[in-house]
Design a protein around this motif. Structure first.
Motif, mmCIF file in Angstrom:
data_model
loop_
_atom_site.group_PDB
_atom_site.id
_atom_site.type_symbol
_atom_site.label_atom_id
_atom_site.label_comp_id
_atom_site.label_asym_id
_atom_site.label_seq_id
_atom_site.Cartn_x
_atom_site.Cartn_y
_atom_site.Cartn_z
ATOM 1 N N SER B 42 -16.158 44.763 -22.418
ATOM 2 C CA SER B 42 -16.251 43.893 -23.591
ATOM 3 C C SER B 42 -16.595 44.699 -24.834
ATOM 4 C CB SER B 42 -17.306 42.809 -23.367
ATOM 5 O OG SER B 42 -16.965 42.015 -22.255
ATOM 6 N N THR B 43 -17.469 45.655 -24.668
ATOM 7 C CA THR B 43 -17.864 46.500 -25.801
ATOM 8 C C THR B 43 -16.645 47.201 -26.394
ATOM 9 O OG1 THR B 43 -20.025 46.877 -24.772
ATOM 10 C CG2 THR B 43 -19.344 48.413 -26.499
ATOM 11 N N LEU B 44 -15.795 47.710 -25.523
ATOM 12 C CA LEU B 44 -14.603 48.412 -26.005
ATOM 13 C C LEU B 44 -13.707 47.462 -26.810
ATOM 14 C CD1 LEU B 44 -12.580 50.966 -23.950
ATOM 15 C CD2 LEU B 44 -11.390 49.309 -25.347
ATOM 16 N N LEU B 45 -13.511 46.243 -26.272
ATOM 17 C CA LEU B 45 -12.668 45.280 -26.984
ATOM 18 C C LEU B 45 -13.289 44.883 -28.323
ATOM 19 C CD1 LEU B 45 -11.418 42.911 -24.129
ATOM 20 C CD2 LEU B 45 -10.303 44.906 -25.136
ATOM 21 N N ARG B 46 -14.630 44.752 -28.317
ATOM 22 C CA ARG B 46 -15.313 44.357 -29.558
ATOM 23 C C ARG B 46 -15.204 45.432 -30.634
ATOM 24 N NH1 ARG B 46 -19.693 40.867 -28.745
ATOM 25 N NH2 ARG B 46 -21.135 42.376 -29.591
ATOM 26 N N LEU B 47 -15.096 46.681 -30.204
ATOM 27 C CA LEU B 47 -14.902 47.757 -31.186
ATOM 28 C C LEU B 47 -13.527 47.636 -31.847
ATOM 29 C CD1 LEU B 47 -16.399 50.811 -29.281
ATOM 30 C CD2 LEU B 47 -17.240 49.848 -31.422
ATOM 31 N N VAL B 48 -12.523 47.240 -31.043
ATOM 32 C CA VAL B 48 -11.176 47.096 -31.610
ATOM 33 C C VAL B 48 -11.141 45.955 -32.606
ATOM 34 C CG1 VAL B 48 -8.766 46.636 -31.068
ATOM 35 C CG2 VAL B 48 -10.139 48.016 -29.502
ATOM 36 N N ALA B 49 -11.857 44.867 -32.287
ATOM 37 C CA ALA B 49 -11.834 43.686 -33.151
ATOM 38 C C ALA B 49 -12.836 43.785 -34.299
ATOM 39 C CB ALA B 49 -12.122 42.438 -32.323
ATOM 40 N N LEU B 50 -13.458 44.937 -34.451
ATOM 41 C CA LEU B 50 -14.415 45.172 -35.525
ATOM 42 C C LEU B 50 -15.628 44.253 -35.466
ATOM 43 C CD1 LEU B 50 -12.076 46.006 -38.479
ATOM 44 C CD2 LEU B 50 -14.141 47.256 -37.928
ATOM 45 N N MET B 51 -15.940 43.794 -34.244
ATOM 46 C CA MET B 51 -17.174 43.031 -34.093
ATOM 47 C C MET B 51 -18.344 43.982 -33.929
ATOM 48 S SD MET B 51 -15.534 40.270 -31.526
ATOM 49 C CE MET B 51 -17.010 39.403 -31.061
ATOM 50 N N GLU B 52 -18.026 45.211 -33.555
ATOM 51 C CA GLU B 52 -19.029 46.275 -33.507
ATOM 52 C C GLU B 52 -18.418 47.506 -34.156
ATOM 53 O OE1 GLU B 52 -22.014 45.947 -32.429
ATOM 54 O OE2 GLU B 52 -21.963 44.214 -31.066
#
Ligand SMILES: Nc1ncnc2c1ncn2[C@@H]1O[C@H](COP(=O)(O)OP(=O)(O)OP(=O)(O)O)[C@@H](O)[C@H]1O
Ligand SMILES: [Mg+2]
Lengths: 329, 236
Positions: B42-52
């Motif tokens: 999830s962390t990896l996906l959130r980095l792509v979506a600029l949530m992190e």
């Protein structure tokens, strides 16, 4: 439009068929604005009590300065009229001959400081008093006319200021023919001072109450934003800009102003109506036809505009601070 | 489409969820992202979506360095990414129709203009005729599919899915995966985080494997990141 499709290869931009012309976007911008504007009216019904109280505070807060404004406005127009009538009354000695009176009157009339002179002889004075006082025939029992001849002196405009009129009064009082003299100015000065005080405090009061209104609207909108935190997060996740999310809340503030302004009209009108009843009593005592003028059309529009601007300002401050702060997690 | 260069992510509190992750996903590719619970998917996906934001390293989408994206531009980037979440993320007080239409409304569509697209999207996930319902009236799997419909309704060039089949039965899971495959076939890049290894094996697509924040397999044949050389990674 998007970052990816704009800078991407043909293939991936082909996956995106959203292609909208400028005019269409412009029209859509207004359509969505309208939708959101009307939609935010529905927002008011979502939290009816919070909205109602905020609107009431907004309207009632503006009532106080608006009513005071009406009072000041009327007082100013009234004292303005009276200022024009600044005049000196000279009560003449009763033992003067008609000829002496005539020559004195001529002498005064020729003074540089004097504009007009009007002699109210004692007979005419008694007649007028009989008619206006209502004592009527009771006066017939008087053996002699108790009134003196009165010379009403209106100074030239430059001598109507209180200080100069006072000096003129001093000069005229010294005349042999004058028994006593009076300048009806002091009470006028006092009234004017009071009006000035009210006027100045009106500005301060209006600013303070406006500030309070902005804070209260801002706080209500802030709570509305925090209530919909999850929704705002989701909207941000699917690509909503801050501006898009903010708009309904700004419209809510706008409607607060619109409705609050109407409440301010109504309650100001009621207040003026209430006050004018007691003013009517007062002016009847002075046999005056003075009537309290309420807010005219342009003043009502200004009041409405102020209400709307305050509602918008409050919501603007709230959305600026709180919408941007919500980050999706 | 997506490129990670030595990306590390340390959460506030010091937990390092991703450790020097490097991989590249070409445009139009479909890839799975697997790994144990807590591996950092999830962390990896959130980095792509600029949530992190990454703590170290760079994430690039289509050549754009996400470290250099201004916050003002983030919404426009997200419009090009269809995201499907582990926990659906639906608006509970809005109908299914309005939930799916949300990305279109945001782009300025009116309700009537959005109608055709919303219906097409609901058709694809097998929820035709549920437009007027509220999410609370749907099963978990149906809610999941509403989320998928919302992610695909504006036809984004990149789809990110976090456990899209978590609540679905095997048959429906396969259908949903085949749906992603059909997007992949028309050129959409798809990255799917999942636990369903059987399904992954069956689909025969690239598989990126995370373990304790390290990418132990980037799914390319003969890759140096494939130390075990197994067809299916095992992480137990
Ligand atoms: N916001 C956060 N703050 C601190 N730590 C976090 C945060 N989000 C995730 N973590 C930690 O980072 C690690 C990786 O989390 P992540 O959600 O990426 O795992 P995952 O691979 O998606 O697991 P799952 O399969 O269970 O969804 C977990 O150990 C988690 O505890
Ligand atoms: Mg996860």
């Amino acid at each position: 439009m998007g970052l990816i499709s704009s800078g991407s290869s043909k293939k991936s931009s082909g996956a995106r068929s959203v292609k909208i012309s400028f005019w269409r976007r412009l029209v859509m911008f207004f359509v969505t604005n309208l939708q959101q504007g009307i939609g935010s009216l529905g927002e008011l019904s979502r939290t009816p009590w919070a909205s109602l109280m905020t609107i009431a505070v907004l309207g009632l807060s503006l009532t106080l300065p608006a009513t005071l404004y009406v009072v000041v406005k009327n007082a100013q127009s009234a004292t303005g009229e009276w200022d024009q009538a600044a005049e000196i009354s000279l009560f003449l000695r009763k033992d003067l001959q008609t000829q002496e009176i005539q020559s004195f009157r001529e002498r005064v009339r020729l003074m540089n400081e004097v504009e007009t002179v009007n002699l109210i002889d004692r007979e005419a004075g008694l007649r007028e008093f009989r008619e206006s006082s209502g004592f009527g025939s009771a006066l017939d029992y008087l053996q002699s006319n108790p009134l003196p001849d009165v010379l009403v002196v209106v100074p030239v405009p430059e001598y109507r200021s209180s200080e100069r009129a006072q000096r003129l009064l001093g000069v005229l009082e010294q005349e042999r023919e004058v028994d006593s003299a009076r300048l009806d100015l002091q009470w006028l000065q006092r009234l004017q001072a009071i009006v000035n005080v009210v006027e100045n405090s009106l500005a301060a009061l209006a600013i303070l109450l406006s500030l309070a209104v902005v804070l209260i609207v801002g706080n209500t909108i802030r709570l509305a934003i925090l209530n919909r935190r999850d929704e705002i997060m989701i909207m941000k996740l699917v690509g909503a800009t801050n501006a898009y999310i903010q708009r309904p809340f700004l419209y809510t503030g706008f409607w607060y102003g619109v409705i609050g302004g109407v409440i301010a009209w109504i309650s100001t009108t009621l207040m003026v109506w209430w006050i004018s009843a007691s003013v009517a009593q007062l002016t009847a005592l002075y046999d005056s036809s003075f009537r309290l003028a309420g807010l005219d059309f342009s003043e009502m529009m200004v009041l409405w505009l102020v209400a709307i601007v305050l509602g918008l300002l409050g919501s603007w401050i709230a959305v600026r601070r709180h919408v941007a702060a919500i980050e999706p997690t | 489409m997506i490129r990670f260069e030595q990306v590390s992510k340390t959460y506030p509190g010091g937990f390092q969820a991703l450790k020097k992750v490097t991989f590249e996903l070409p445009p139009g590719e479909l890839a799975f992202l697997t790994g144990h619970s807590g591996a950092g998917k999830s962390t990896l996906l959130r980095l792509v979506a600029l949530m992190e934001r990454p703590s170290l390293g760079r994430v690039l989408i289509n050549g754009h360095d996400l470290n250099k994206i201004k916050s003002r531009q983030i919404p426009y980037l997200r419009r090009d990414i269809g995201m499907i979440f582990q926990d659906h993320r639906l608006l509970m007080d809005k109908t299914v129709f309005d939930n799916v239409a949300l990305p279109l409304y945001i782009e300025g569509f009116t309700q009537s203009e959005a109608k055709k697209r919303v219906q097409a999207a609901l058709d694809k996930v097998g929820l035709r005729g549920h437009e007027r319902k509220y999410p609370i009236m749907l099963s978990g799997g149906e809610q999941q599919r509403v989320g998928i419909a919302r992610a695909i309704v504006n036809k984004p060039p990149l789809l990110l899915a976090d456990e899209p089949t978590g609540n679905l039965d095997p048959k429906l899971s396969l259908e949903i995966m085949q749906l992603f495959e059909s997007f992949h076939q028309v050129g959409v890049s798809v990255l799917i985080a999942t636990h369903d290894l059987a399904l992954v094996a069956r689909m025969r697509h690239r598989n990126l494997v995370l373990k304790d924040g390290f990418m132990i397999d980037d799914g390319l044949a003969g890759s140096q990141f494939d130390p075990l050389g197994e067809e299916l990674p095992s992480w137990d």
